[in-house]
Design a protein around this motif. Structure first.
Motif, mmCIF file in Angstrom:
data_model
loop_
_atom_site.group_PDB
_atom_site.id
_atom_site.type_symbol
_atom_site.label_atom_id
_atom_site.label_comp_id
_atom_site.label_asym_id
_atom_site.label_seq_id
_atom_site.Cartn_x
_atom_site.Cartn_y
_atom_site.Cartn_z
ATOM 1 N N LYS A 77 0.829 -1.197 0.000
ATOM 2 C CA LYS A 77 0.000 0.000 0.000
ATOM 3 C C LYS A 77 0.870 1.255 0.000
ATOM 4 N N GLU A 78 1.932 1.246 0.841
ATOM 5 C CA GLU A 78 2.828 2.412 0.877
ATOM 6 C C GLU A 78 3.593 2.556 -0.429
ATOM 7 N N ARG A 79 4.010 1.453 -1.012
ATOM 8 C CA ARG A 79 4.740 1.507 -2.288
ATOM 9 C C ARG A 79 3.879 2.157 -3.366
ATOM 10 N N VAL A 80 2.599 1.700 -3.432
ATOM 11 C CA VAL A 80 1.700 2.227 -4.459
ATOM 12 C C VAL A 80 1.426 3.702 -4.213
ATOM 13 N N SER A 81 1.253 4.067 -2.944
ATOM 14 C CA SER A 81 0.983 5.455 -2.585
ATOM 15 C C SER A 81 2.124 6.374 -3.021
ATOM 16 N N ILE A 82 3.374 5.958 -2.718
ATOM 17 C CA ILE A 82 4.547 6.764 -3.099
ATOM 18 C C ILE A 82 4.649 6.858 -4.613
ATOM 19 N N CYS A 83 4.373 5.736 -5.279
ATOM 20 C CA CYS A 83 4.492 5.707 -6.739
ATOM 21 C C CYS A 83 3.482 6.671 -7.377
#
Length: 1635
Positions: free
Chosen positions: A1609-1615
């Motif tokens: 979830k954090e990876r997608v958010s940052i991306c």
């Protein structure tokens, strides 16, 4: 404080014969002391030193005599006797020199009479015709020519007779040497006589002008001329004779030049003749006939290298190079000599000749300096630093400054030092400090790594030329860099010498530049402050070597720095006490104080009374956790500059405190230091007590002592006595039963020091005597130390008891003596090996007791009344003979029993203990002073026969093909058949009934066999044997084997000891020797048989120990038949190895078993200073066998040769004599590695390993790629020039298999070995300047090795390429390698080749960038081209490249390049050794920076975003997922850092966001961004759905799934955040409206 023993001068007295005494008595007068009576009295004295005093008293009488006394018969008689006396005295007798110096003072009117007397004596001497008596005459002639006016006048009178005598001596010795060819003892004596004869001839010719007026002697018919021609011819013959000792050849070279210079006319043409001789360009028409007759052998183009070398030496030493006396021809000769010497340096590799060459080169530099003073301008140009000759000399220096031989390294330093002076002389008048030659040298030297030893001495020489300040301006960190190197002991002395040169020069520079001492703070900051930091926090080795080597030199240079050091360290000593691994400020303070006190820079009482250092502070140091701090604190108390300084009560109390806590230190080196320091303290007590005793007698001085010490001398002496008493009490107290080995070692060693220092009274009285502290309990304590399992403790206790033996033996009553003796006899037959050592020490102690025969031996042996009555026989000799007889009787009986059953012997009475005790008893006997010679002869004969008998019993086991497994540990019926098979295998050599059938023995064999048959198969039975006491003993295979090999060991050592009994100076059968020549020969045959037959390593290794004793004795013996035995044995064994005889019993397995040991012993006994003919012959034979030309021959000789060569290369005793054969050994091992036979390949591998160690040194660290065990390519190929073509050819063969795709998997067996050697080389910044051996041909082959399918070979090819690419060729080579990489992914891409190329690029760049090279502008330009080319191969880092290994290799090169770019150097200066998270952060930053630099942001950012987004497969199998997550996420050890995904996600996003903000990057209408955005939005929905499906508090109930989803979830958010930033503003607004 250094303790030195005073040498006592021994002077042999002279005696007068009856005729001489009568002559003097006629003139002597009893009533007055005249010359004759004084001389007669002098002769009657039996002390040489008293005779010297008497002769000195005679001289005033002679000087007082008037003119009339010249004809006085008494004076004439006295001078005659003095002459006879002078010529009869030995050359080294001080009386001879005193007599000569006294007679030099004779008044003129007596000189003629003295000369006449001496002429008569010398004329008699010259009549000598016996070759072996020539030496005495030669010594007398030499003595007459050296500072003895009467002697010189005497030789002048007899000049022609002396010349004729010398001519005859040279010819006679030459002929005698030819007759005695092969007799090394006689030949060595003749060589030394010949050397003296040549030297005397030279001395005579040098005095020629004094002896002969004018040049009439130069007429070809004159006697003197003909004699000179004869001397010249003899000297030429000796120079050309390679069989003579090298010193004889060297001296002959001097003689040839000296004699030629005296005879040659015109003298101006002599240099031209010398040049022609050296260059081999002599034109016979221009050479005088007499020279051709005498020196024809020198007038050839094919002059041997050694002769050319020694002629160079002769020319340099014997011609006058000063004042330009030889003109331009002389200058040409000087330059020719240099070129000849430098060309010879690549040819002459034998250690002794190479050493001579280095010394002669140093002489050449001195001659060049002398010639330059008045030389022509042309000579100055040719000897300038930029000239070819100086360049070639520098090449020699760089090659030899790290040579293994100290002598060569020392001479190389002298050459370099003189070379700098030569250049300074050629530029006289200009500013040397700014000279380009010096600047270039400094730059090159500083660019070398600090592990190069030659760098230090060379920089030291340059400091003296240009000054420290000029060097520090280039790099202010040099002092710290040198201090960092000092953790390596091999470099510490060199580093400290350089530092001393630098800081001494720096101080001189400051003191001359500044009027006041304002410079001291700056000097302290550079040289003292870094030292204090290291002393507090440095590692153990570094601080120890700095204290030992650097600190004393610093304090000597500037003693005032001590107060600065104490002030800084004292301030932090309480806070920084150190730890077990660091000294801290307290430890540093102790070290500084200790060093200062030991070198006389401070008084301990002064600093303690002033409060600088407290008693508590020293106590803390004495019990510090860091052992070296304890030692320094102890050293502070024990070491003083004056050995007579009084020891204070406070010091004694601190020592007692130290002894309470430090005797059980576990470190051997610390224990040795404790003993050494306390010894110094005891010496101080001893020497200061002698001073105090003397002062006690002198009232005035006594008052002075009382004023300084506040105590009368007697009170101090009493304190000394009480202190020593308490120390001894403490030491005996810790020798309790069960005390540890360290404690016992420390206590006994310290007690031994006390016993030695306070032994016999010295001077007025002895302040303390250890024997007064000894009682029976303490003696018993020492005897109990014999029971220790450590032989070191036994030995220390025995040595101490020997020093106290009078007291110790008197305290032994008869009952105790009997018990000790009985215990020793019992222990001598124990089955525990260390018990027999205890028995030996006990017996060696007891034989000194006078009552031993009566009390103990009487009940064992028959009494010998004659021996008892013989009072001249010492107690020790009588007792030792009786003890050995008793042991021998017992062991003979036990051998008879062992022949019946070896099993019983191993279990009940292993015989090796008795033999060990016999050897121990023999070794402490004074064999040169025995009384009972006939008894000892008989005993020796019996001992030899016993040794053979014992060996015959046990040898079948150790010579078995599998000695370790003769008896299985279990002996149940199921294994009986297997045991029978093993016994059957070795049966042909064995006769014991034990070996002929399987036995499980108790009391009777038959009964046991029946029991065995009845026993159940499942029951495990032990082999047992009842001893004499009917007790059952377990018998194991190990016990039998130990019994046998230890018996063989003890027999070998006994026989080796017995061999030493043969007198060395005997030419016939010795009458006084205890052993006969025939017995020695038989012992030699015994050793030969067992070394060549034994299979068990313990047996043949220890037979070797005894055999070495024998061979060393044979090498010293002058009996020709014995002396030639080693040579005969060597020839025989080499013939047997070559013969391939099927009946040969030599062991071809077990690395040839004892054969290498046998040959080692024979070669190691050869005298080191001889021509080593045996070694040369052996190596020639072995190398021809190890690398056979005919492959059809049997491989067994080859295997033997390889194994023997391995042993010889590993043998340190052969030293540098083995080095000329290293190249051939390398060839044999590489070729052997290609053999189809496994045994050859195996032995070749072992040989190769030994050679790598021999060439590059013993590995001194864990780093395989450390430069400590490497050398430059220049040095390697200079030392082993024949390996250059060989390795090149082999490399060509190896790489030919890697040419095509089809043959890629065909791996050549020797590829690895070749790369292993080449990878041990490293480049030198000096390479390429004047190099004769070009490294360029190797480069294409090594590059091709990078294609190997073997990963390790590719890696090694990368390292191996480095030394073969010159520094200025690195950018070009790297660029060529990069351009050879494929431009894009294709189906046929060979990843092995890509990987190999990238590794080669990596290692080339790493070596250049990490060295100390000053990066040139050319390289900076080349670096730009490399970076550009790397950008064109970027696909290798992308997913287009399917190979992860080559992706990683490419990234390694990228990271390294980026790290060394100037922009990043500032950023990363503080981060050199970083942890994994920091390294990853830096790497992401570098990648983003490179994308910007290459203009690849638009292509690169989407790729990084895809990495950031990660895996889109969110639905995994629950069980698998849980397992994986459990394994990776929650085991957060150091190795699992890479599993922490959010760490690198956040780091990468940080750098991407920074990149976007810096470049204002937007990517409108980018298809890849739209695709990624779609994937991300899709994942957001799926993650929310999956999170919603989880139960309540999923972080506890479903931890793995929850964690994985939260991370994604954090990876997608940052991306998504970054994707939004990359879109244009209008797009961003529209999407916001839609949302």
């Amino acid at each position: 404080m250094v303790l030195k023993k005073k040498k006592e001068v021994q002077v042999d007295a002279f005696f007068l014969d009856h005729h001489q005494a009568e002559k003097l008595q006629r003139f002597s007068k009893a009533e007055e002391q005249n010359l004759a009576s004084l001389l007669l009295h002098c002769a009657q004295l039996r002390n040489g030193i008293q005779q010297i005093q008497c002769i000195k008293q005679m001289m005033p009488l002679l000087k007082q005599m008037d003119q009339s006394s010249a004809g006085d018969p008494m004076v004439k008689a006295c001078l005659d006797v003095l002459g006879e006396m002078y010529f009869s005295l030995g050359a080294k007798n001080p009386l001879k020199k005193v007599l000569a110096s006294s007679l030099n003072g004779l008044p003129g009117h007596l000189m003629l009479s003295a000369v006449q007397s001496f002429v008569c004596c010398l004329r008699e001497e010259l009549k000598t015709t016996e070759v072996y008596l020539y030496r005495k005459v030669l010594d007398n002639l030499a003595a007459c020519l050296e500072d003895f006016s009467v002697g010189r006048a005497c030789i002048k009178s007899l000049f022609e007779e002396v010349l004729q005598f010398l001519q005859k001596v040279l010819l006679d010795i030459q002929e005698e040497n030819r007759k005695n060819h092969g007799n090394r003892i006689v030949q060595t004596q003749l060589m030394h006589d010949l050397l003296i004869a040549i030297k005397v001839s030279m001395m005579l010719v040098q005095k020629l002008q004094e002896n002969i007026q004018g040049s009439l002697w130069k007429h070809s018919e004159s006697f003197v001329w003909q004699s000179m021609c004869s001397l010249l011819k003899s000297s030429t013959d000796f120079l050309m004779d390679a069989t003579l000792l090298q010193t004889v050849q060297t001296t002959s070279g001097l003689a040839v030049i000296l004699f030629t210079r005296a005879m040659y006319e015109p003298s101006e043409e002599l240099p031209s003749l010398m040049s022609a001789l050296l260059l081999g360009t002599v034109e016979h028409s221009g050479v005088p006939a007499w020279f051709k007759r005498s020196c024809g052998a020198l007038c050839t183009a094919e002059l041997p290298h050694s002769a050319r070398l020694f002629l160079c030496h002769g020319a340099l030493a014997m011609l006058d190079w000063k004042n330009g006396s030889m003109g331009t021809n002389g200058e040409k000769l000087l330059l020719d000599i240099a070129s000849v010497l430098l060309s010879l340096s690549s040819e002459l590799k034998e250690s002794s000749v190479a050493t001579s060459l280095s010394r002669i080169l140093a002489i050449w530099t001195n001659s060049a300096l002398a010639a330059l003073v008045s030389g022509s301008p042309d000579l100055k140009i040719k000897l300038n630093g930029n000239s070819d000759i100086i360049g070639n000399l520098l090449e020699y220096i760089y090659t030899h400054w790290d040579h293994p031989l100290d002598a060569i390294r020392h001479q190389t330093k002298l050459v370099f030092k003189n070379l700098l002076q030569i250049h300074q002389t050629t530029i006289a008048g200009s500013n040397g400090k700014s000279d380009p030659f010096f600047a270039r040298l400094i730059k090159h030297l500083l660019s070398l790594d600090w592990h190069v030893k030659g760098k230090y001495a060379s920089l030291g020489c340059l400091v003296e030329c240009v000054g420290t300040e000029n060097i520090l301006q280039l790099d202010r960190a040099i002092p710290v860099q040198i201090l960092d190197v000092m953790s390596d002991q091999s470099l510490a002395p060199y580093a400290s010498d350089l530092l001393e040169t630098m800081f001494t020069n720096h101080k001189a520079h400051f003191t001359s530049s500044f009027q006041e001492s304002t410079w001291i703070d700056q000097w302290h900051n550079i040289w003292v402050s870094p030292l204090l930091v290291i002393l507090c926090e440095g590692n153990h080795d570094q601080t120890t070597y700095i204290i030992d080597y650097y600190l004393p030199k610093l304090l000597k240079c500037n003693p005032d720095s001590l107060s600065y050091m104490i002030k800084i360290l004292q301030a932090s000593a309480d806070a920084n006490l150190g730890s077990c691994s660091t000294r801290g400020a307290l430890g540093a303070l102790m070290a500084c104080l200790r060093t200062a006190r030991a070198h006389g820079h401070l008084e301990l009482s002064t600093i303690m009374s002033s409060g600088l250092v407290s008693t508590e502070c020293i106590k803390q140091g004495l019990v510090h956790q860091h052992s070296q701090v304890c030692i320094d604190a102890l050293g502070l108390l024990c070491e003083t500059h004056r050995t007579t300084e009084i020891v204070s009560l406070e010091e004694m109390q601190l020592i007692q405190f130290f002894l309470m806590y430090n005797l059980n230190n576990q470190s051997p080196s610390v224990r040795q230091q404790i003993v050494s320091l306390l010894r110094k303290l005891f010496c101080r007590i001893q020497e200061s007590s002698q001073v105090l005793y003397k002062l006690q007698q002198n009232k005035t001085k006594q008052e002075l002592v009382e004023n300084s010490t506040k105590m009368p001398p007697l009170k101090i002496l009493q304190q000394y006595k009480d202190f020593m008493s308490s120390v001894c009490a403490r030491l005996f107290e810790v020798l309790f039963p069960g005390s540890s080995h360290p404690t016992r070692f420390s206590a006994l060693s310290i007690l031994e020091s006390i016993a030695e220092i306070f032994s016999v009274p010295k001077g007025p009285a002895q302040v303390f005597q250890l024997d007064q502290e000894i009682d029976s309990a303490r003696v018993q304590t020492l005897i109990q130390c014999f029971a220790s399992t450590f032989e070191e403790v036994k030995n220390l206790a025995f040595r101490l008891l020997m020093k106290l033996r009078d007291v110790a033996l008197n305290l032994q009553d008869s009952e105790n003596l009997d018990l000790l003796f009985q215990a020793a006899i019992d222990l001598s037959t124990s089955t525990k090996p260390y018990d027999c050592v205890t028995a030996s020490y006990l017996l060696n102690f007891l034989v000194y007791h006078e009552g031993l025969q009566h009390i103990c031996l009487g009940k064992w042996l028959e009494k010998n009344p004659q021996m008892d009555e013989n009072t001249s026989v010492s107690t020790v000799e009588k007792n030792t003979l009786a003890v050995i007889k008793l042991l021998l009787v017992n062991v003979e009986e036990e051998i008879l029993q062992a022949k019946k059953s070896l099993l019983q012997a191993a279990a009940s009475f292993p015989m090796y203990g008795r033999v060990h005790c016999i050897t121990g008893a023999l070794q402490q006997l004074p064999f040169n002073n025995l009384t009972l010679v006939s008894e000892w002869k008989e005993m020796v004969t019996r001992l030899i026969l016993m040794s053979y008998s014992l060996s015959a019993v046990v040898s079948p086991v150790v010579q078995s093909s599998s000695p370790e497994g003769l008896i299985p540990m279990d002996s149940d019926p199921e294994s009986a058949s297997r045991l029978q098979m093993i016994l059957h295998e070795i049966q042909p050599q064995d006769t014991n009934d034990y070996f002929t059938q399987t036995k499980i023995l108790k009391e009777h064999c038959k009964e046991e066999s029946e029991k065995l048959a009845d026993q159940r198969p499942t029951e495990n039975i032990c082999m047992e044997k009842r001893g004499k006491d009917r007790q059952v003993c377990d018998v194991t295979a190990q016990m039998v084997l130990v019994c046998c090999w230890r018996s063989m060991k003890e027999v070998s050592l006994l026989l080796g000891t017995l061999c030493k009994l043969l007198p060395s100076q005997t030419t016939s059968e010795p009458s006084d020797g205890l052993i006969t020549i025939e017995q020695v020969k038989n012992i030699g045959d015994y050793f030969k048989h067992h070394l060549l037959q034994s299979r068990h390593r313990g047996a043949f290794e220890l037979a070797y120990a005894g055999f070495v004793q024998l061979t060393e004795m044979l090498s010293r013996c002058n009996n020709e038949s014995l002396h030639k035995m080693p040579e005969h044995w060597l020839s025989c064994v080499l013939e047997e190895i070559k013969s391939c005889d099927p009946s040969s019993t030599l062991c071809a397995t077990r690395r040839s078993a004892g054969i290498p040991f046998y040959i080692q012993a024979l070669l190691a006994s050869e005298p080191k200073k001889s021509k080593t003919d045996l070694l040369k012959m052996t190596m020639k034979e072995l190398i021809s066998l190890a690398a056979p030309l005919n492959e059809s021959l049997s491989v067994i000789p080859q295997v033997h040769a390889l194994n023997i060569l391995r042993a010889l290369y590993r043998d340190t005793r052969l030293g540098e004599n083995i080095m000329p054969y290293v190249a051939d050994g390398i060839k044999a091992s590489i070729l052997g590695f290609m053999s189809p036979v496994w045994a050859v390949r195996n032995s070749s591998t072992l040989l190769f390993s030994a050679l790598i160690t021999r060439i590059f040194g013993v590995k001194r660290g864990k780093d395989e790629n450390s430069k400590k065990n490497r050398m430059t390519g220049r040095e390697f190929f200079s030392r082993f020039p024949s390996l250059y073509p060989f390795l090149l050819k082999q490399l060509e063969i190896v790489t030919s298999t890697l040419n095509s795709e089809a043959e890629e998997l065909k791996i050549h067996p020797s590829l690895f070995l070749l790369l292993l050697i080449l990878g041990r080389l490293y480049p030198s910044p000096m390479d390429g300047s004047h190099s004769a051996l070009s490294t360029a041909p190797f480069v294409p082959f090594i590059i091709r090795c990078g294609r190997s399918p073997v990963y390790r070979c590719r890696e090694m090819s990368g390292r191996a390429l480095v030394p073969f690419v010159l520094a200025n060729e690195v950018p070009h080579t790297v660029l060529a390698l990069l351009r050879a990489l494929p431009d894009s992914a294709t189906h046929g891409t060979r990843q092995n080749s890509v990987h190999g190329t990238l590794l080669q690029v990596f290692h080339l760049l790493q070596s250049y960038l990490e060295s100390n090279q000053f990066v040139s502008l050319d390289f900076q330009q080349g670096l730009g081209d490399i970076i550009t080319c790397m950008g064109t191969k970027l696909w290798l880092a992308k997913r287009l490249n399917p190979c992860l290994v080559t992706r990683a290799a490419y990234l390694d090169v990228l990271v390294m390049l980026s790290t060394h770019l100037e922009k990043f150097q500032k950023q990363e200066f503080a981060f050199r050794i970083v942890n994994a998270p920091m390294a990853l952060d830096l790497a992401f930053g570098i990648v983003c920076e490179l994308l910007q630099r290459w203009g690849e942001i638009h292509a690169g950012v989407p790729v990084l975003l895809e990495w950031l987004l990660g895996d889109s497969n969110l639905q995994r199998d629950g069980e698998t997922s849980a397992l994986e997550e459990d394994d990776s996420l929650f085991d957060k050890g150091e190795m699992n850092f890479w599993a922490e995904q959010l760490t690198h996600v956040r780091q990468l996003s940080k750098h991407l966001l920074h990149l976007i903000s810096v470049t204002h990057l937007t990517l409108p209408d980018h298809g890849e961004l739209h695709r990624l955005s779609g994937i991300a939005l899709d994942q957001v929905q799926r993650i929310e759905h999956l999170l919603g499906a989880l139960p309540l508090v999923p972080e506890f109930s479903r931890t793995p799934e929850f964690t994985r989803l939260a991370i994604q979830k954090e990876r997608v958010s940052i991306c998504l955040k970054i994707l939004n930033l990359l879109k244009p503003d209008d797009t961003f607004k529209n999407e916001n409206l839609e949302q």
